[in-house]
Design an enzyme around this catalytic site. Structure first.
Site, mmCIF file in Angstrom:
data_model
loop_
_atom_site.group_PDB
_atom_site.id
_atom_site.type_symbol
_atom_site.label_atom_id
_atom_site.label_comp_id
_atom_site.label_asym_id
_atom_site.label_seq_id
_atom_site.Cartn_x
_atom_site.Cartn_y
_atom_site.Cartn_z
ATOM 1 N N HIS A 1 38.442 43.415 50.884
ATOM 2 C CA HIS A 1 38.682 43.664 49.877
ATOM 3 C C HIS A 1 40.143 43.787 49.380
ATOM 4 O O HIS A 1 41.045 43.066 49.602
ATOM 5 C CB HIS A 1 37.379 44.907 49.207
ATOM 6 C CG HIS A 1 37.423 46.007 50.009
ATOM 7 N ND1 HIS A 1 37.094 46.512 51.846
ATOM 8 C CD2 HIS A 1 38.111 47.236 49.352
ATOM 9 C CE1 HIS A 1 37.796 47.469 51.296
ATOM 10 N NE2 HIS A 1 38.550 47.835 51.037
ATOM 11 N N CYS B 1 50.553 53.043 50.648
ATOM 12 C CA CYS B 1 50.623 53.123 49.403
ATOM 13 C C CYS B 1 52.196 53.020 49.500
ATOM 14 O O CYS B 1 53.200 54.292 49.572
ATOM 15 C CB CYS B 1 50.361 54.685 48.705
ATOM 16 S SG CYS B 1 51.404 54.544 46.684
#
Length: 473
Positions: free
Chosen positions: A248, A196
């Site tokens: 992904h 993040c």
């Protein structure tokens, strides 16, 4: 020749479709399908796969055991599996503009964290030293996270970990402090990777710091590999010794992992002799037999077709749109008075810092979920608890797959703002405990507002399709 029936009477369990053999589970899957279609999926680590990937995942490849590497298997009947794995390897190199003389790739890791553990196992001995971005500052659990009370992840249990930090004012990685601490700690591996952190990494500076100590530079591009493949952010490959990624997230494939490793010349020795990389066998043996058994061949196939798509002009346009959407969302939230960590974004995600607002990340996540906006609570620099963090993370990869554009980010920002304002009202009535907050959310005075906003979000979300939902379960 006629096929022999699998059962003497009626339909066998082996040929009965799920809706008949297990209607309870079938209904739960349909329920999840409806949930996905009716919400805005803004979890930065999620995405929607292509129909071709789904077909690979449900193919006959799911049944085949193939421990070992192509041409060196421990099971018979792997001729076709070898071709599929080699195809995936070739496409992985081509997707990231690598040649087979300088790079190799292992496509067998089950996912990102197992891939990272395999990298450590290949590069390190137990108790060797690693440095990764601290979890509260945007790093990942697998990069050596530990607290004052316990070693949390395997990477901190088996290896000695010292985190590097971001500047508490700017939110940017403090490379000068990293360099200074590395001189004291003398790590064997420096990890350039994020979970993040909304800015591109300075791989050149990481390389400079690693070289000062003869350390390996290990880049974990799990979150941004689709953006690297799409050419919209800098690549870690020119500077790294090893690169890992999930398949992904922004790459938009199945949940699997890749490990790229350097080959050939590394440096010049003290006597002027060439020193060569020896990572190929070390990485391959760390994956199997070190940490895994048989690879998931259906996932490798799904990754292979994902990598083919990532080479297309359509995918490059998609990768560019992810960033445009993220930046548009960031601007829209800032215009509404929200503080964004690092004051912006270069990638697919942004971190909303709620400090000073009264709300925390857990309450924000909960109130947003009640109106069908799905995100996750997240620590901000300075936080001490991952269970009660001060922010929440938003991502645009899945929304972009569905066809959302910059103009739609303005609408989404308005939805987020409305939800958080309801959360502020709930907080005033409930107090600081999350359990009490959840109870008060559906008091009569708030239930109507939540229902109305949820209806708007749902209607908006359902106007955008999910690619594989056109195919029946």
């Amino acid at each position: 020749m006629a096929l022999r029936p699998t059962g003497s009477r009626g339909m066998s369990l082996l040929t009965t479709p799920l809706n008949q053999s297990d209607p309870e589970l079938y209904q739960l899957i349909l329920k999840e399908r409806r949930r996905q279609q009716s919400c805005l999926n803004m979890i930065a680590s999620e995405n929607y796969i292509a129909v071709s990937v789904l077909q690979c995942l449900s193919s006959c490849l799911v049944t085949k055991y193939s421990e070992g590497l192509p041409g060196k298997r421990y099971y018979a009947g792997t001729e076709v599996i070898d071709e599929i794995e080699r195809l995936c390897q070739d496409r992985a190199l081509k997707t990231f503009n690598l040649n087979s003389y300088e790079w190799g790739v292992n496509v067998q890791p089950y996912s990102g964290s197992p891939a990272n553990l395999a990298v450590y196992m290949a590069l390190l001995q137990p108790h060797d030293r690693i440095m990764g971005l601290d979890l509260p500052d945007g790093g990942h659990l697998s990069h050596g996270f530990m607290t004052a009370k316990r070693r949390v992840s395997a990477s901190s249990i088996f290896y000695e970990s010292m985190p590097y930090k971001v500047d508490p004012v700017t939110g940017m990685i403090d490379y000068d402090r990293l360099a200074e601490n590395a001189r004291l700690f003398k790590p064997k591996v420096i990890i350039a990777g994020i979970s993040c952190y909304s800015r591109v990494l300075n791989y050149s500076r990481f390389r400079e710091i690693a070289d000062e100590h003869g350390a390996y530079l290990f880049s974990d591009m799990a979150h941004v590999s689709g953006l690297v493949a799409g050419g919209v952010i800098p690549s870690p490959f020119p500077y790294s010794d090893v690169v890992s990624t999930t398949t992904h997230k922004t790459l938009r494939g199945p949940k699997s992992g890749l490990i790229f490793y350097r080959k050939g010349f590394r440096s010049v020795g003290k006597r002027g002799q060439p020193l060569m990389y020896d990572l190929e066998d070390r990485v391959n043996q760390a994956v199997f037999p070190g940490l895994q058994g048989g690879p998931h061949n259906h996932h490798i196939a799904g990754t292979a077709t994902t990598l083919l798509q990532a080479q297309s002009s359509e995918f490059k346009k998609y990768a560019k749109q992810i960033v445009l959407n993220s930046q548009a969302l960031c601007r829209s939230l800032q215009q509404r008075g929200y503080r964004i960590a690092t004051n912006g974004t270069d990638v697919h995600l942004l971190l909303v810092d709620l400090r000073g607002s009264g709300l925390d990340g857990a309450k924000a996540e909960y109130i947003l979920e009640q109106v069908n906006i799905i995100c996750n609570k997240n620590t901000v620099p300075g936080d001490t608890s991952a269970l009660r963090p001060s922010g929440f993370r938003l991502g645009t990869a899945a929304l972009t797959t569905q066809g959302f554009l910059e103009v739609d980010m303005e609408t989404i920002a308005e939805f987020v703002d409305c939800a958080l304002k309801i959360g502020q009202e709930v907080l005033e009535a409930s107090g600081s405990k999350l359990s009490e907050f959840k109870k008060v959310v559906y008091a009569k005075s708030f239930a109507r507002k939540i229902k109305e906003l949820k209806s708007k979000v749902r209607k908006f979300a359902e106007a955008f399709s999910i690619p594989y939902f056109q195919y029946n379960l």
